[in-house]
Design a protein around this motif. Structure first.
Motif, PDB file in Angstrom:
ATOM      1  N   ALA A 130      -7.142  -8.348   2.201  1.00 54.68           N
ATOM      2  CA  ALA A 130      -6.249  -8.627   3.331  1.00 54.68           C
ATOM      3  C   ALA A 130      -4.910  -9.185   2.861  1.00 54.68           C
ATOM      4  O   ALA A 130      -3.864  -8.890   3.446  1.00 54.68           O
ATOM      5  CB  ALA A 130      -6.920  -9.588   4.297  1.00 54.68           C
ATOM      6  N   SER A 131      -4.891  -9.965   1.793  1.00 46.37           N
ATOM      7  CA  SER A 131      -3.627 -10.522   1.302  1.00 46.37           C
ATOM      8  C   SER A 131      -2.701  -9.427   0.775  1.00 46.37           C
ATOM      9  O   SER A 131      -1.488  -9.578   0.785  1.00 46.37           O
ATOM     10  CB  SER A 131      -3.880 -11.567   0.219  1.00 46.37           C
ATOM     11  N   TYR A 132      -3.272  -8.298   0.317  1.00 45.49           N
ATOM     12  CA  TYR A 132      -2.464  -7.185  -0.181  1.00 45.49           C
ATOM     13  C   TYR A 132      -1.774  -6.440   0.954  1.00 45.49           C
ATOM     14  O   TYR A 132      -0.624  -6.060   0.851  1.00 45.49           O
ATOM     15  CB  TYR A 132      -3.337  -6.225  -0.986  1.00 45.49           C
ATOM     16  N   TRP A 133      -2.479  -6.231   2.041  1.00 44.19           N
ATOM     17  CA  TRP A 133      -1.960  -5.345   3.099  1.00 44.19           C
ATOM     18  C   TRP A 133      -1.455  -6.057   4.334  1.00 44.19           C
ATOM     19  O   TRP A 133      -0.938  -5.414   5.245  1.00 44.19           O
ATOM     20  CB  TRP A 133      -3.001  -4.302   3.476  1.00 44.19           C
ATOM     21  N   GLU A 134      -1.516  -7.378   4.405  1.00 48.20           N
ATOM     22  CA  GLU A 134      -1.229  -8.075   5.648  1.00 48.20           C
ATOM     23  C   GLU A 134       0.162  -7.799   6.234  1.00 48.20           C
ATOM     24  O   GLU A 134       0.325  -7.803   7.440  1.00 48.20           O
ATOM     25  CB  GLU A 134      -1.459  -9.574   5.491  1.00 48.20           C
ATOM     26  N   ASP A 135       1.143  -7.547   5.397  1.00 47.88           N
ATOM     27  CA  ASP A 135       2.496  -7.293   5.898  1.00 47.88           C
ATOM     28  C   ASP A 135       2.883  -5.816   5.844  1.00 47.88           C
ATOM     29  O   ASP A 135       4.040  -5.481   6.063  1.00 47.88           O
ATOM     30  CB  ASP A 135       3.522  -8.096   5.087  1.00 47.88           C
ATOM     31  N   ALA A 136       1.934  -4.945   5.559  1.00 49.22           N
ATOM     32  CA  ALA A 136       2.313  -3.560   5.286  1.00 49.22           C
ATOM     33  C   ALA A 136       1.527  -2.517   6.054  1.00 49.22           C
ATOM     34  O   ALA A 136       1.634  -1.356   5.742  1.00 49.22           O
ATOM     35  CB  ALA A 136       2.170  -3.294   3.793  1.00 49.22           C
ATOM     36  N   VAL A 137       0.741  -2.888   7.039  1.00 53.79           N
ATOM     37  CA  VAL A 137      -0.139  -1.918   7.668  1.00 53.79           C
ATOM     38  C   VAL A 137       0.156  -1.753   9.140  1.00 53.79           C
ATOM     39  O   VAL A 137       0.378  -2.724   9.863  1.00 53.79           O
ATOM     40  CB  VAL A 137      -1.620  -2.339   7.478  1.00 53.79           C
ATOM     41  N   ALA A 138       0.183  -0.515   9.563  1.00 59.23           N
ATOM     42  CA  ALA A 138       0.212  -0.182  10.986  1.00 59.23           C
ATOM     43  C   ALA A 138      -1.113   0.499  11.305  1.00 59.23           C
ATOM     44  O   ALA A 138      -1.548   1.372  10.565  1.00 59.23           O
ATOM     45  CB  ALA A 138       1.374   0.754  11.295  1.00 59.23           C
ATOM     46  N   ALA A 139      -1.773   0.077  12.331  1.00 56.51           N
ATOM     47  CA  ALA A 139      -3.068   0.658  12.690  1.00 56.51           C
ATOM     48  C   ALA A 139      -2.876   1.998  13.375  1.00 56.51           C
ATOM     49  O   ALA A 139      -1.904   2.211  14.089  1.00 56.51           O
ATOM     50  CB  ALA A 139      -3.834  -0.290  13.604  1.00 56.51           C
ATOM     51  N   ALA A 140      -3.817   2.893  13.144  1.00 54.58           N
ATOM     52  CA  ALA A 140      -3.797   4.198  13.782  1.00 54.58           C
ATOM     53  C   ALA A 140      -5.232   4.627  14.046  1.00 54.58           C
ATOM     54  O   ALA A 140      -6.149   4.185  13.353  1.00 54.58           O
ATOM     55  CB  ALA A 140      -3.106   5.222  12.868  1.00 54.58           C
ATOM     56  N   PRO A 141      -5.445   5.479  15.010  1.00 52.84           N
ATOM     57  CA  PRO A 141      -6.806   5.966  15.271  1.00 52.84           C
ATOM     58  C   PRO A 141      -7.282   6.877  14.152  1.00 52.84           C
ATOM     59  O   PRO A 141      -6.484   7.365  13.372  1.00 52.84           O
ATOM     60  CB  PRO A 141      -6.641   6.752  16.571  1.00 52.84           C
ATOM     61  N   ILE A 142      -8.572   7.079  14.078  1.00 52.72           N
ATOM     62  CA  ILE A 142      -9.094   8.006  13.084  1.00 52.72           C
ATOM     63  C   ILE A 142      -8.805   9.431  13.529  1.00 52.72           C
ATOM     64  O   ILE A 142      -8.626   9.706  14.697  1.00 52.72           O
ATOM     65  CB  ILE A 142     -10.608   7.800  12.864  1.00 52.72           C
ATOM     66  N   ASP A 143      -8.704  10.312  12.571  1.00 51.78           N
ATOM     67  CA  ASP A 143      -8.492  11.731  12.903  1.00 51.78           C
ATOM     68  C   ASP A 143      -9.713  12.538  12.560  1.00 51.78           C
ATOM     69  O   ASP A 143     -10.674  12.066  12.055  1.00 51.78           O
ATOM     70  CB  ASP A 143      -7.248  12.278  12.209  1.00 51.78           C
TER      71      ASP A 143
END
Length: 160
Positions: free
Chosen positions: A147-160
Motif C-alpha cells: 500500500a505504501s508503494y501505490w497509495e498516491d498513484a492508483v485510480a480504481a477501475a472495474p474489472i474487464d
C-alpha cells in the motif's frame, strides 16, 4: 443503503455484527481495507506478456512500466511492431471499449509516443487477503505492491 442490501448483510453477517453497522461505518471499513491492501500484477516472466523478470528486477525506471510503455522504450523490440496494435491486443480493445480511453494516434493504432503509451492502464488485482499469489492465469510470476508503494498513484477501475 437499500433494503435488499441490508437483507443480504443480515443473511451473511449477522453473527459478526456487521449487518447492524451504519452505511458510513461500512464505507469506512471498506476504505480502510482497500487502503491497507496490496496490488498484485501477474506475468509470464518470459517476455511474452510484455514483462520479463529482467525488466521487473533491473529496469532503470522508478515505476512499474505498462506493456505499452515497454513497447515505446524498445524493450519489446521495434516500437512500431504492428502485431501489438489494435485490434490484435485484448488490452487495447478493453481500454478503448470498456474504459473509453482515446485510441492511439500512431500507425496501426500503436502509441504515437511515450506520453500516449503512459496514459494506459496497469492491470492489477486488489489483494485484500494479502495472499501473494495474484491470478496465476496471467502468469506464474507475481509482482506484489504494498500500500505504501501505490497509495498516491492508483485510480480504481472495474474489472474487464
Amino acid at each position: 443503503d437499500s433494503s435488499s442490501f441490508r437483507a443480504k448483510l443480515r443473511a451473511c453477517c449477522s453473527r459478526s455484527g456487521v449487518a447492524s453497522w451504519t452505511a458510513e461505518r461500512l464505507l469506512e471499513y471498506v476504505r480502510a481495507s482497500v487502503y491497507a491492501s496490496e496490488l498484485v500484477h501477474n506475468f509470464e516472466g518470459n517476455g511474452h506478456s510484455g514483462l520479463s523478470l529482467e525488466i521487473a528486477t533491473h529496469n532503470a525506471t522508478e515505476y512499474f512500466p505498462t506493456s505499452w510503455e515497454l513497447l515505446r522504450l524498445g524493450y519489446l523490440g521495434d516500437p512500431e511492431n504492428k502485431r501489438f496494435g489494435h485490434p490484435s491486443s485484448p488490452a487495447d480493445a478493453a481500454e478503448e471499449g470498456i474504459f473509453k480511453l482515446a485510441p492511439f494516434r500512431g500507425d496501426a493504432d500503436l502509441p504515437a509516443d511515450y506520453e500516449e503509451a503512459s496514459s494506459r492502464l496497469q492491470y492489477v488485482a486488489l489483494n485484500m487477503m494479502r495472499v501473494d499469489t495474484g491470478n496465476p492465469y496471467w502468469g506464474e510470476v507475481a509482482a506484489v505492491f504494498s500500500a505504501s508503494y501505490w497509495e498516491d498513484a492508483v485510480a480504481a477501475a472495474p474489472i474487464d
